[in-house]
Design an enzyme around this catalytic site. Sequence first.
Site, PDB file in Angstrom:
ATOM      1  N   TYR A   1       0.830  -1.219   0.000  1.00 19.71           N
ATOM      2  CA  TYR A   1       0.000   0.000   0.000  1.00 19.71           C
ATOM      3  C   TYR A   1       0.866   1.271   0.000  1.00 19.71           C
ATOM      4  O   TYR A   1       0.844   2.061  -0.954  1.00 19.71           O
ATOM      5  CB  TYR A   1      -0.933  -0.051   1.214  1.00 19.71           C
ATOM      6  CG  TYR A   1      -1.671   1.220   1.527  1.00 19.71           C
ATOM      7  CD1 TYR A   1      -2.248   1.984   0.511  1.00 19.71           C
ATOM      8  CD2 TYR A   1      -1.809   1.661   2.842  1.00 19.71           C
ATOM      9  CE1 TYR A   1      -2.937   3.157   0.803  1.00 19.71           C
ATOM     10  CE2 TYR A   1      -2.499   2.815   3.141  1.00 19.71           C
ATOM     11  CZ  TYR A   1      -3.056   3.562   2.128  1.00 19.71           C
ATOM     12  OH  TYR A   1      -3.727   4.721   2.417  1.00 19.71           O
TER      13      TYR A   1
ATOM     14  N   ASP B   1      10.011  -6.794  -3.874  1.00 22.98           N
ATOM     15  CA  ASP B   1       8.854  -7.254  -3.102  1.00 22.98           C
ATOM     16  C   ASP B   1       8.589  -8.720  -3.430  1.00 22.98           C
ATOM     17  O   ASP B   1       8.606  -9.108  -4.596  1.00 22.98           O
ATOM     18  CB  ASP B   1       7.624  -6.386  -3.456  1.00 22.98           C
ATOM     19  CG  ASP B   1       6.488  -6.521  -2.458  1.00 22.98           C
ATOM     20  OD1 ASP B   1       6.030  -7.662  -2.230  1.00 22.98           O
ATOM     21  OD2 ASP B   1       6.045  -5.492  -1.916  1.00 22.98           O
TER      22      ASP B   1
ATOM     23  N   ALA C   1       7.410  -5.440   5.532  1.00 22.05           N
ATOM     24  CA  ALA C   1       7.266  -5.876   6.929  1.00 22.05           C
ATOM     25  C   ALA C   1       5.959  -6.619   7.088  1.00 22.05           C
ATOM     26  O   ALA C   1       5.112  -6.611   6.200  1.00 22.05           O
ATOM     27  CB  ALA C   1       7.252  -4.656   7.858  1.00 22.05           C
TER      28      ALA C   1
ATOM     29  N   ASN D   1      10.481 -11.659  10.102  1.00 23.82           N
ATOM     30  CA  ASN D   1      10.329 -10.740   8.960  1.00 23.82           C
ATOM     31  C   ASN D   1      10.769  -9.312   9.283  1.00 23.82           C
ATOM     32  O   ASN D   1      11.326  -8.623   8.439  1.00 23.82           O
ATOM     33  CB  ASN D   1       8.884 -10.744   8.443  1.00 23.82           C
ATOM     34  CG  ASN D   1       8.845 -10.393   6.957  1.00 23.82           C
ATOM     35  OD1 ASN D   1       9.844 -10.514   6.246  1.00 23.82           O
ATOM     36  ND2 ASN D   1       7.698  -9.946   6.489  1.00 23.82           N
TER      37      ASN D   1
ATOM     38  N   TYR E   1       4.645  -6.427  17.231  1.00 19.01           N
ATOM     39  CA  TYR E   1       4.857  -5.589  16.040  1.00 19.01           C
ATOM     40  C   TYR E   1       5.724  -4.365  16.395  1.00 19.01           C
ATOM     41  O   TYR E   1       6.786  -4.145  15.809  1.00 19.01           O
ATOM     42  CB  TYR E   1       3.493  -5.168  15.470  1.00 19.01           C
ATOM     43  CG  TYR E   1       3.567  -4.088  14.430  1.00 19.01           C
ATOM     44  CD1 TYR E   1       4.375  -4.216  13.298  1.00 19.01           C
ATOM     45  CD2 TYR E   1       2.812  -2.915  14.562  1.00 19.01           C
ATOM     46  CE1 TYR E   1       4.430  -3.210  12.338  1.00 19.01           C
ATOM     47  CE2 TYR E   1       2.857  -1.917  13.613  1.00 19.01           C
ATOM     48  CZ  TYR E   1       3.669  -2.061  12.502  1.00 19.01           C
ATOM     49  OH  TYR E   1       3.725  -1.067  11.566  1.00 19.01           O
TER      50      TYR E   1
ATOM     51  N   PHE F   1       1.268   6.475  12.713  1.00 19.79           N
ATOM     52  CA  PHE F   1       0.148   5.567  12.995  1.00 19.79           C
ATOM     53  C   PHE F   1      -0.544   5.161  11.703  1.00 19.79           C
ATOM     54  O   PHE F   1      -0.021   4.344  10.974  1.00 19.79           O
ATOM     55  CB  PHE F   1      -0.845   6.198  13.984  1.00 19.79           C
ATOM     56  CG  PHE F   1      -0.330   6.234  15.393  1.00 19.79           C
ATOM     57  CD1 PHE F   1      -0.120   5.060  16.096  1.00 19.79           C
ATOM     58  CD2 PHE F   1      -0.051   7.428  16.021  1.00 19.79           C
ATOM     59  CE1 PHE F   1       0.362   5.071  17.405  1.00 19.79           C
ATOM     60  CE2 PHE F   1       0.424   7.462  17.338  1.00 19.79           C
ATOM     61  CZ  PHE F   1       0.631   6.279  18.015  1.00 19.79           C
TER      62      PHE F   1
ATOM     63  N   HIS G   1      -7.605  -1.857   8.767  1.00 23.52           N
ATOM     64  CA  HIS G   1      -7.571  -0.393   8.944  1.00 23.52           C
ATOM     65  C   HIS G   1      -8.967   0.211   8.834  1.00 23.52           C
ATOM     66  O   HIS G   1      -9.776  -0.205   8.001  1.00 23.52           O
ATOM     67  CB  HIS G   1      -6.612   0.225   7.914  1.00 23.52           C
ATOM     68  CG  HIS G   1      -5.194  -0.190   8.165  1.00 23.52           C
ATOM     69  ND1 HIS G   1      -4.451  -0.930   7.275  1.00 23.52           N
ATOM     70  CD2 HIS G   1      -4.398   0.000   9.242  1.00 23.52           C
ATOM     71  CE1 HIS G   1      -3.257  -1.169   7.792  1.00 23.52           C
ATOM     72  NE2 HIS G   1      -3.195  -0.618   8.984  1.00 23.52           N
TER      73      HIS G   1
ATOM     74  N   ARG H   1      -7.720   8.769  17.036  1.00 26.11           N
ATOM     75  CA  ARG H   1      -6.561   8.286  16.281  1.00 26.11           C
ATOM     76  C   ARG H   1      -6.097   9.326  15.272  1.00 26.11           C
ATOM     77  O   ARG H   1      -6.792  10.293  14.977  1.00 26.11           O
ATOM     78  CB  ARG H   1      -6.933   6.983  15.540  1.00 26.11           C
ATOM     79  CG  ARG H   1      -7.226   5.797  16.466  1.00 26.11           C
ATOM     80  CD  ARG H   1      -5.980   5.317  17.180  1.00 26.11           C
ATOM     81  NE  ARG H   1      -6.247   4.186  18.061  1.00 26.11           N
ATOM     82  CZ  ARG H   1      -6.490   4.259  19.362  1.00 26.11           C
ATOM     83  NH1 ARG H   1      -6.540   5.437  19.972  1.00 26.11           N
ATOM     84  NH2 ARG H   1      -6.684   3.181  20.084  1.00 26.11           N
TER      85      ARG H   1
ATOM     86  N   GLY I   1      -5.801  -3.347  25.381  1.00 27.01           N
ATOM     87  CA  GLY I   1      -4.603  -2.636  24.920  1.00 27.01           C
ATOM     88  C   GLY I   1      -4.861  -1.505  23.946  1.00 27.01           C
ATOM     89  O   GLY I   1      -3.922  -1.002  23.333  1.00 27.01           O
TER      90      GLY I   1
HETATM   91  N1  NAD Z   1      -0.375   1.047   6.893  1.00 22.91           N
HETATM   92  C1  NAD Z   1      -0.162   1.798   7.996  1.00 22.91           C
HETATM   93  O1  NAD Z   1      -1.068   2.485   8.462  1.00 22.91           O
HETATM   94  C2  NAD Z   1       1.218   1.837   8.620  1.00 22.91           C
HETATM   95  C3  NAD Z   1       1.412   2.617   9.774  1.00 22.91           C
HETATM   96  C4  NAD Z   1       2.701   2.678  10.339  1.00 22.91           C
HETATM   97  C5  NAD Z   1       3.747   1.993   9.758  1.00 22.91           C
HETATM   98  N2  NAD Z   1       3.531   1.237   8.653  1.00 22.91           N
HETATM   99  C6  NAD Z   1       4.664   0.511   8.053  1.00 22.91           C
HETATM  100  O2  NAD Z   1       4.729   0.854   6.682  1.00 22.91           O
HETATM  101  C7  NAD Z   1       5.184  -0.263   5.916  1.00 22.91           C
HETATM  102  C8  NAD Z   1       4.235  -0.542   4.777  1.00 22.91           C
HETATM  103  O3  NAD Z   1       2.935  -0.785   5.266  1.00 22.91           O
HETATM  104  P1  NAD Z   1       1.743  -1.148   4.279  1.00 22.91           P
HETATM  105  O4  NAD Z   1       0.485  -0.876   4.992  1.00 22.91           O
HETATM  106  O5  NAD Z   1       2.010  -0.543   2.963  1.00 22.91           O
HETATM  107  O6  NAD Z   1       1.932  -2.741   4.220  1.00 22.91           O
HETATM  108  P2  NAD Z   1       1.644  -3.756   3.029  1.00 22.91           P
HETATM  109  O7  NAD Z   1       1.422  -5.093   3.644  1.00 22.91           O
HETATM  110  O8  NAD Z   1       0.586  -3.207   2.117  1.00 22.91           O
HETATM  111  O9  NAD Z   1       3.026  -3.771   2.243  1.00 22.91           O
HETATM  112  C9  NAD Z   1       4.153  -4.482   2.687  1.00 22.91           C
HETATM  113  C10 NAD Z   1       4.804  -5.081   1.454  1.00 22.91           C
HETATM  114  O10 NAD Z   1       6.013  -5.725   1.838  1.00 22.91           O
HETATM  115  C11 NAD Z   1       6.125  -6.967   1.167  1.00 22.91           C
HETATM  116  N3  NAD Z   1       6.963  -7.831   2.008  1.00 22.91           N
HETATM  117  C12 NAD Z   1       6.743  -8.170   3.302  1.00 22.91           C
HETATM  118  N4  NAD Z   1       7.744  -8.933   3.748  1.00 22.91           N
HETATM  119  C13 NAD Z   1       8.622  -9.083   2.730  1.00 22.91           C
HETATM  120  C14 NAD Z   1       9.861  -9.733   2.589  1.00 22.91           C
HETATM  121  N5  NAD Z   1      10.401 -10.448   3.602  1.00 22.91           N
HETATM  122  N6  NAD Z   1      10.510  -9.673   1.400  1.00 22.91           N
HETATM  123  C15 NAD Z   1       9.980  -8.965   0.366  1.00 22.91           C
HETATM  124  N7  NAD Z   1       8.801  -8.305   0.446  1.00 22.91           N
HETATM  125  C16 NAD Z   1       8.134  -8.380   1.612  1.00 22.91           C
HETATM  126  C17 NAD Z   1       4.690  -7.463   1.012  1.00 22.91           C
HETATM  127  O11 NAD Z   1       4.541  -8.374  -0.060  1.00 22.91           O
HETATM  128  C18 NAD Z   1       3.941  -6.145   0.760  1.00 22.91           C
HETATM  129  O12 NAD Z   1       3.858  -5.831  -0.615  1.00 22.91           O
HETATM  130  C19 NAD Z   1       5.335  -1.428   6.893  1.00 22.91           C
HETATM  131  O13 NAD Z   1       6.685  -1.504   7.250  1.00 22.91           O
HETATM  132  C20 NAD Z   1       4.484  -0.994   8.077  1.00 22.91           C
HETATM  133  O14 NAD Z   1       4.970  -1.545   9.278  1.00 22.91           O
HETATM  134  C21 NAD Z   1       2.289   1.134   8.075  1.00 22.91           C
END
Ligand code: NAD
Length: 326
Positions: A11, A31, A75, A92, A141, A169, A187, A219, A281
Amino acid sequence: MRVLVTGGAGYIGSVVTEELVRDGHEVVVYDSLYKGHRGAVVAGAQFVEADLLDGERLRRAFREGRTEAVIHMAADSLVGESVTNPAKYYRNNVVAGLALLDAMNECEVRRLVFSSTAATYGEPEKQPIEESDPTHPTNTYGQTKLAFEHALPWYEKAYGIRSVSLRYFNAAGATAHCGEMHNPESHLIPIILQAAMGTRDAVEIYGEDYPTRDGTCVRDYIHVVDLARAHILALDILDERSAIYNLGCGGDGYTVKEVIDAARVVTGCEIKVRVGARRAGDPAFLVASSARIKQELGWSPQFQDLSLIIESAWKWLQRHPQGYNE
Ligand SMILES: NC(=O)c1ccc[n+]([C@@H]2O[C@H](COP(=O)([O-])OP(=O)(O)OC[C@H]3O[C@@H](n4cnc5c(N)ncnc54)[C@H](O)[C@@H]3O)[C@@H](O)[C@H]2O)c1
């Protein structure tokens, strides 16, 4: 700059990639697609389908792409799952993260922007949360993201890898091409919009007896483009220093009911709700201060208005009712 984006089919990573390409950077999306979507990989970026733990493939991607910087978004990030399956999260978010740092070191890539989380703070003592506040994560996490953050100063000292960690967040909203499609969806805004569309029966509100203005949790929501711009802005300081920045909407944040009401106005749909019990929590308020990044990097969010955020997500969902259709 030549930038490798881990998780660039996810995303936020897809929007980071879109903004990097728009700015004229050369981008490699790395990815595994284990959660992301091939259709989310932006035209103009190169795509490598592989896992971070495949060190050989990662080093080849660095060498072939002559990578100068990494934006690390890959992640696992489901809070509940992280508590029931900590091994997955340590593997991971920590082990794979360290594999990334090792490959960077070997290939002499010395700039890293890390997508961390405000879950590193745990239950904050005051609002809005500042970078100097204590970090006591209340789930695996947040703990694994913090563990990776803790490695970074040591890798800088020994190997010269500079980093910016961004703690935030809730990312929200969409661009014309990239939007939010998690499975399962955890979400609030996409859940509300699914209820508006009729693909979900109702929105569950977890508790309405919190000490907030309407009893529901407060939030922080940031438009995903504003988040992407912060990640790109952070690249600029890496020749000089490392840093940790919060990203937040500041101010009073939004209650769950305020988000639902705003979505009713934007969508013109009824949106049913069900009020359930509090979840263990869940703090009453979680809002991060962006004062430091505003002051030091001049970050200035363009889409702070909640209606704009919801409207962009709603437009995307209407154009992509089945997500990316792979
Ligand atoms: N979405 C939120 O609101 C939010 C808030 C705070 C922090 N984050 C952080 O932002 C980052 C992205 O979040 P997101 O919502 O876009 O998540 P998401 O799940 O949409 O995207 C994560 C991407 O990482 C890839 N991936 C995961 N592990 C992998 C690996 N070992 N090797 C290769 N690819 C891998 C997945 O295939 C996926 O495309 C994350 O690190 C998350 O912790 C997200």
